[in-house]
Write a protein that holds these residues in place. Structure first.
Motif, PDB file in Angstrom:
ATOM      1  N   GLY A   1      40.002  30.403  36.456  1.00  0.00           N
ATOM      2  CA  GLY A   1      39.335  31.581  35.895  1.00  0.00           C
ATOM      3  C   GLY A   1      39.037  32.623  36.959  1.00  0.00           C
ATOM      4  O   GLY A   1      39.221  33.827  36.742  1.00  0.00           O
ATOM      5  N   ILE A   2      38.577  32.170  38.106  1.00  0.00           N
ATOM      6  CA  ILE A   2      38.285  33.087  39.215  1.00  0.00           C
ATOM      7  C   ILE A   2      39.565  33.778  39.682  1.00  0.00           C
ATOM      8  O   ILE A   2      39.579  34.988  39.898  1.00  0.00           O
ATOM      9  CB  ILE A   2      37.595  32.337  40.369  1.00  0.00           C
TER      10      ILE A   2
ATOM     11  N   ILE B   1      40.652  36.405  37.059  1.00  0.00           N
ATOM     12  CA  ILE B   1      39.810  37.609  37.124  1.00  0.00           C
ATOM     13  C   ILE B   1      40.146  38.438  38.355  1.00  0.00           C
ATOM     14  O   ILE B   1      40.264  39.662  38.280  1.00  0.00           O
ATOM     15  CB  ILE B   1      38.315  37.227  37.091  1.00  0.00           C
ATOM     16  N   TYR B   2      40.333  37.772  39.506  1.00  0.00           N
ATOM     17  CA  TYR B   2      40.676  38.493  40.730  1.00  0.00           C
ATOM     18  C   TYR B   2      41.996  39.250  40.562  1.00  0.00           C
ATOM     19  O   TYR B   2      42.078  40.439  40.881  1.00  0.00           O
ATOM     20  CB  TYR B   2      40.769  37.532  41.920  1.00  0.00           C
TER      21      TYR B   2
ATOM     22  N   MET C   1      32.353  28.549  36.237  1.00  0.00           N
ATOM     23  CA  MET C   1      33.722  29.025  36.068  1.00  0.00           C
ATOM     24  C   MET C   1      34.617  28.248  37.036  1.00  0.00           C
ATOM     25  O   MET C   1      34.275  28.039  38.192  1.00  0.00           O
ATOM     26  CB  MET C   1      33.792  30.525  36.362  1.00  0.00           C
ATOM     27  N   ASP C   2      35.776  27.850  36.564  1.00  0.00           N
ATOM     28  CA  ASP C   2      36.686  27.073  37.395  1.00  0.00           C
ATOM     29  C   ASP C   2      37.559  27.981  38.270  1.00  0.00           C
ATOM     30  O   ASP C   2      37.537  29.202  38.142  1.00  0.00           O
ATOM     31  CB  ASP C   2      37.550  26.163  36.526  1.00  0.00           C
ATOM     32  N   SER C   3      38.329  27.371  39.162  1.00  0.00           N
ATOM     33  CA  SER C   3      39.170  28.112  40.109  1.00  0.00           C
ATOM     34  C   SER C   3      40.212  28.969  39.404  1.00  0.00           C
ATOM     35  O   SER C   3      40.504  30.087  39.836  1.00  0.00           O
ATOM     36  CB  SER C   3      39.881  27.141  41.048  1.00  0.00           C
TER      37      SER C   3
END
Length: 92
Positions: free
Chosen positions: A5-6, A9-10, A1-3
């Motif tokens: 996407g993270i 989600i966060y 997962m790329d930055s």
């Protein structure tokens, strides 16, 4: 997962937690149970959940007479947006 996407989600999760916390605190207030400290609600806004807290304020009509929330949460939301925009620019 790329930055990206993270980050997405966060932001989604912390705003869900902020929204749910406002709803839970309103329920606790109605049933005379132990409340969620205001510091914790502001902390959720500070770490990226201001949109969820703000929406929770509106949906449940909770903390809407507290000047610190009426002014503070929108300011934290503006800060959250600025930080996310800066992070997105750094990722590009």
């Amino acid at each position: 997962m790329d930055s990206f996407g993270i980050l997405l989600i966060y932001i989604a999760l912390i705003n869900i937690v902020g929204f749910a916390s406002m709803g839970a605190d309103k329920q606790y207030a109605r049933s005379s149970r132990r409340r969620i400290p205001e510091k914790r609600l502001f902390a959720l806004g500070w770490i990226g959940g201001a949109l969820g807290v703000w929406i929770g304020m509106r949906v449940w009509r909770h903390k809407t007479k507290h000047r610190s929330f009426v002014v503070g949460i929108p300011l934290l939301l503006a800060l959250n947006v600025a930080v996310v925009v800066c992070l997105l620019r750094l990722m590009a």
